[in-house]
Design an enzyme around this catalytic site. Structure first.
Site, mmCIF file in Angstrom:
data_model
loop_
_atom_site.group_PDB
_atom_site.id
_atom_site.type_symbol
_atom_site.label_atom_id
_atom_site.label_comp_id
_atom_site.label_asym_id
_atom_site.label_seq_id
_atom_site.Cartn_x
_atom_site.Cartn_y
_atom_site.Cartn_z
ATOM 1 N N ASP A 191 0.830 -1.211 0.000
ATOM 2 C CA ASP A 191 0.000 0.000 0.000
ATOM 3 C C ASP A 191 0.865 1.262 0.000
ATOM 4 O O ASP A 191 1.995 1.252 0.487
ATOM 5 C CB ASP A 191 -0.912 -0.023 1.237
ATOM 6 C CG ASP A 191 -2.059 0.967 1.112
ATOM 7 O OD1 ASP A 191 -2.353 1.413 -0.015
ATOM 8 O OD2 ASP A 191 -2.659 1.291 2.154
ATOM 9 N N GLY A 243 -0.077 5.561 -4.326
ATOM 10 C CA GLY A 243 -0.669 6.858 -4.670
ATOM 11 C C GLY A 243 -0.009 7.993 -3.897
ATOM 12 O O GLY A 243 0.342 9.034 -4.469
ATOM 13 N N TRP A 257 2.935 7.958 -2.526
ATOM 14 C CA TRP A 257 4.331 8.067 -2.966
ATOM 15 C C TRP A 257 4.412 8.958 -4.205
ATOM 16 O O TRP A 257 5.278 9.828 -4.296
ATOM 17 C CB TRP A 257 4.880 6.670 -3.264
ATOM 18 C CG TRP A 257 6.352 6.622 -3.555
ATOM 19 C CD1 TRP A 257 7.357 6.456 -2.646
ATOM 20 C CD2 TRP A 257 6.977 6.736 -4.848
ATOM 21 N NE1 TRP A 257 8.574 6.457 -3.279
ATOM 22 C CE2 TRP A 257 8.371 6.629 -4.628
ATOM 23 C CE3 TRP A 257 6.511 6.908 -6.140
ATOM 24 C CZ2 TRP A 257 9.302 6.688 -5.669
ATOM 25 C CZ3 TRP A 257 7.426 6.974 -7.178
ATOM 26 C CH2 TRP A 257 8.808 6.869 -6.942
ATOM 27 N N HIS A 294 2.293 3.407 -8.922
ATOM 28 C CA HIS A 294 2.094 1.987 -9.252
ATOM 29 C C HIS A 294 3.272 1.465 -10.077
ATOM 30 O O HIS A 294 3.772 0.368 -9.847
ATOM 31 C CB HIS A 294 0.791 1.789 -10.039
ATOM 32 C CG HIS A 294 -0.440 2.200 -9.270
ATOM 33 N ND1 HIS A 294 -0.642 1.846 -7.963
ATOM 34 C CD2 HIS A 294 -1.525 2.938 -9.632
ATOM 35 C CE1 HIS A 294 -1.812 2.345 -7.551
ATOM 36 N NE2 HIS A 294 -2.360 3.018 -8.542
ATOM 37 N N ARG A 334 -12.327 2.198 -8.114
ATOM 38 C CA ARG A 334 -11.486 3.379 -8.354
ATOM 39 C C ARG A 334 -11.818 3.993 -9.719
ATOM 40 O O ARG A 334 -12.428 3.334 -10.564
ATOM 41 C CB ARG A 334 -10.008 2.983 -8.305
ATOM 42 C CG ARG A 334 -9.577 2.636 -6.890
ATOM 43 C CD ARG A 334 -8.082 2.538 -6.771
ATOM 44 N NE ARG A 334 -7.730 2.230 -5.386
ATOM 45 C CZ ARG A 334 -6.501 2.242 -4.911
ATOM 46 N NH1 ARG A 334 -5.488 2.531 -5.710
ATOM 47 N NH2 ARG A 334 -6.272 1.952 -3.655
ATOM 48 N N LEU A 381 10.559 -20.330 -4.875
ATOM 49 C CA LEU A 381 9.477 -19.559 -4.263
ATOM 50 C C LEU A 381 8.159 -19.692 -5.035
ATOM 51 O O LEU A 381 8.133 -19.626 -6.258
ATOM 52 C CB LEU A 381 9.885 -18.074 -4.233
ATOM 53 C CG LEU A 381 8.846 -17.091 -3.710
ATOM 54 C CD1 LEU A 381 8.715 -17.190 -2.202
ATOM 55 C CD2 LEU A 381 9.197 -15.662 -4.113
ATOM 56 N N SER A 438 -8.134 -4.545 5.265
ATOM 57 C CA SER A 438 -8.744 -4.294 3.948
ATOM 58 C C SER A 438 -9.174 -5.575 3.219
ATOM 59 O O SER A 438 -8.854 -5.769 2.049
ATOM 60 C CB SER A 438 -7.787 -3.465 3.069
ATOM 61 O OG SER A 438 -7.447 -2.252 3.697
ATOM 62 N N GLU A 461 1.381 -13.131 12.722
ATOM 63 C CA GLU A 461 1.975 -11.937 13.330
ATOM 64 C C GLU A 461 1.788 -10.792 12.340
ATOM 65 O O GLU A 461 2.004 -10.960 11.133
ATOM 66 C CB GLU A 461 3.466 -12.162 13.601
ATOM 67 C CG GLU A 461 3.759 -13.242 14.620
ATOM 68 C CD GLU A 461 3.189 -12.922 16.002
ATOM 69 O OE1 GLU A 461 3.170 -11.730 16.377
ATOM 70 O OE2 GLU A 461 2.755 -13.869 16.693
HETATM 71 C C1 IPE Z 1 -5.510 -2.667 -0.107
HETATM 72 O O1 IPE Z 1 -5.108 -1.354 -0.322
HETATM 73 C C2 IPE Z 1 -5.522 -3.416 -1.393
HETATM 74 C C3 IPE Z 1 -4.204 -3.611 -2.032
HETATM 75 C C4 IPE Z 1 -3.061 -3.316 -1.499
HETATM 76 C C5 IPE Z 1 -4.254 -4.236 -3.313
HETATM 77 P P1 IPE Z 1 -6.190 -0.189 -0.471
HETATM 78 O O2 IPE Z 1 -5.445 1.079 -0.563
HETATM 79 O O3 IPE Z 1 -7.127 -0.506 -1.556
HETATM 80 O O4 IPE Z 1 -6.974 -0.314 0.908
HETATM 81 P P2 IPE Z 1 -7.730 0.802 1.763
HETATM 82 O O5 IPE Z 1 -8.672 1.496 0.832
HETATM 83 O O6 IPE Z 1 -6.695 1.711 2.302
HETATM 84 O O7 IPE Z 1 -8.412 0.024 2.844
HETATM 85 C C1 IPE Z 2 -1.616 0.291 -3.324
HETATM 86 O O1 IPE Z 2 -1.382 1.655 -3.351
HETATM 87 C C2 IPE Z 2 -1.862 -0.293 -4.691
HETATM 88 C C3 IPE Z 2 -3.253 -0.716 -4.915
HETATM 89 C C4 IPE Z 2 -4.207 -0.711 -4.024
HETATM 90 C C5 IPE Z 2 -3.576 -1.189 -6.253
HETATM 91 P P1 IPE Z 2 -2.570 2.693 -3.369
HETATM 92 O O2 IPE Z 2 -2.958 2.966 -4.763
HETATM 93 O O3 IPE Z 2 -3.674 2.234 -2.489
HETATM 94 O O4 IPE Z 2 -1.863 3.986 -2.751
HETATM 95 P P2 IPE Z 2 -2.446 4.961 -1.651
HETATM 96 O O5 IPE Z 2 -2.876 4.101 -0.498
HETATM 97 O O6 IPE Z 2 -3.602 5.683 -2.270
HETATM 98 O O7 IPE Z 2 -1.314 5.846 -1.290
HETATM 99 MG MG MG Z 3 -4.046 2.452 -0.519
#
Ligand code: IPE
Ligand code: IPE
Ligand code: MG
Length: 248
Positions: free
Chosen positions: A22, A25, A27, A39, A73, A133, A198, A209
């Protein structure tokens, strides 16, 4: 400071590590760029972590790449993510082969665009005989979906007479999850400073853990994975027992 890698107990490497990748966005925003840039840079983190996991002998690595909820999204972001996935599969498959990595997926793949499914299938077949792996990509995945799906299939088998009510226990239930072939993760990592699950592997993390780091996914590298495992190795997993019982 000595690398966390050298400080790991080689005999207590977790068999299965799961990661909620996560913060892409945020970053990108930090770098004054569009979310997609985050991404794109997350791919390098995947490469590093997959390599690191293989190096220390982790057997299964599950990466949460796209959730069921992520379909909501904005369309351009979803499309960009799907394109990125196609490119990543095309570009990384040789390296995965070289590193003896096998690929599997969990999630509702029927929701994925045909192009992604085809590329994934081809890549999975290509890497099928590898023995290192097992890289598990969670795509269009949600844990509640997976659990409901399992319940439906068990009910069907019960109606057909293949499963008797008294046979239903946690061992049987697990066979109906997408993760039937994989042991539960001992360690779950989430990046970007969010403290939530999530909708990821709710059943499977019953005794995992949990490790949370402020690092945003595109900044995460194998050394961060080793640090998380070092932290994991310094915890006492009691599974409901007392500390004294564990040393008996
Ligand atoms: C969880 O991240 C899903 C993935 C990492 C693929 P999100 O950014 O979608 O989750 P929320 O919205 O913060 O819960
Ligand atoms: C995780 O990063 C990637 C996916 C959920 C696909 P995000 O896109 O959720 O990035 P943030 O959380 O908005 O920073
Ligand atoms: Mg996110």
């Amino acid at each position: 400071m000595e690398s966390f890698r050298n400080r790991l107990d080689k005999n207590r490497i977790p068999k299965h590590v799961a990661v909620i990748m996560d913060g892409n966005g945020r970053w990108a925003e930090k770098h004054g760029r569009a979310r997609v840039f985050g991404h794109e840079n997350g791919v390098e983190s995947v490469r590093s972590v997959v390599e690191g996991a293989g190096e220390i002998g982790i057997k299964h690595l599950t990466l949460y790449a796209f959730s069921t909820e992520n379909w909501e999204r904005p369309k351009p972001e979803v499309e960009a993510l799907m394109e990125l996935l196609v490119h990543a599969i095309d570009n990384e498959s040789e390296l995965l082969m070289k590193n003896n990595v096998r690929l599997t997926t969990i999630g509702d793949l029927s929701k994925m665009p045909l192009k992604v499914k085809e590329r994934l299938d081809r890549c999975i077949r290509f890497l099928n005989n590898n023995t290192g792996l097992n890289l598990i990509l969670a795509l269009s995945y949600s844990s509640k979906w997976e659990i409901i799906n399992a319940v439906k299939n068990i009910v069907n088998e019960t109606i057909d007479g293949n499963v008797k009510l008294e046979m239903i226990n946690d061992k049987l239930f697990e066979k109906y999850l997408n993760t039937a072939e994989t042991p539960d993760p001992e360690l779950l990592i989430r990046t970007s400073g969010e403290f939530r699950i999530s909708n990821f592997l709710l059943w499977q993390i019953a005794y995992s853990e949990l490790y949370f780091t402020e690092k945003l996914w595109p900044d995460f590298r194998k050394e961060d994975l080793f640090e998380a495992i070092f932290d994991f190795q310094n915890r006492e997993r009691r599974f409901g027992k007392t500390s004294e019982q564990l040393t008996m």
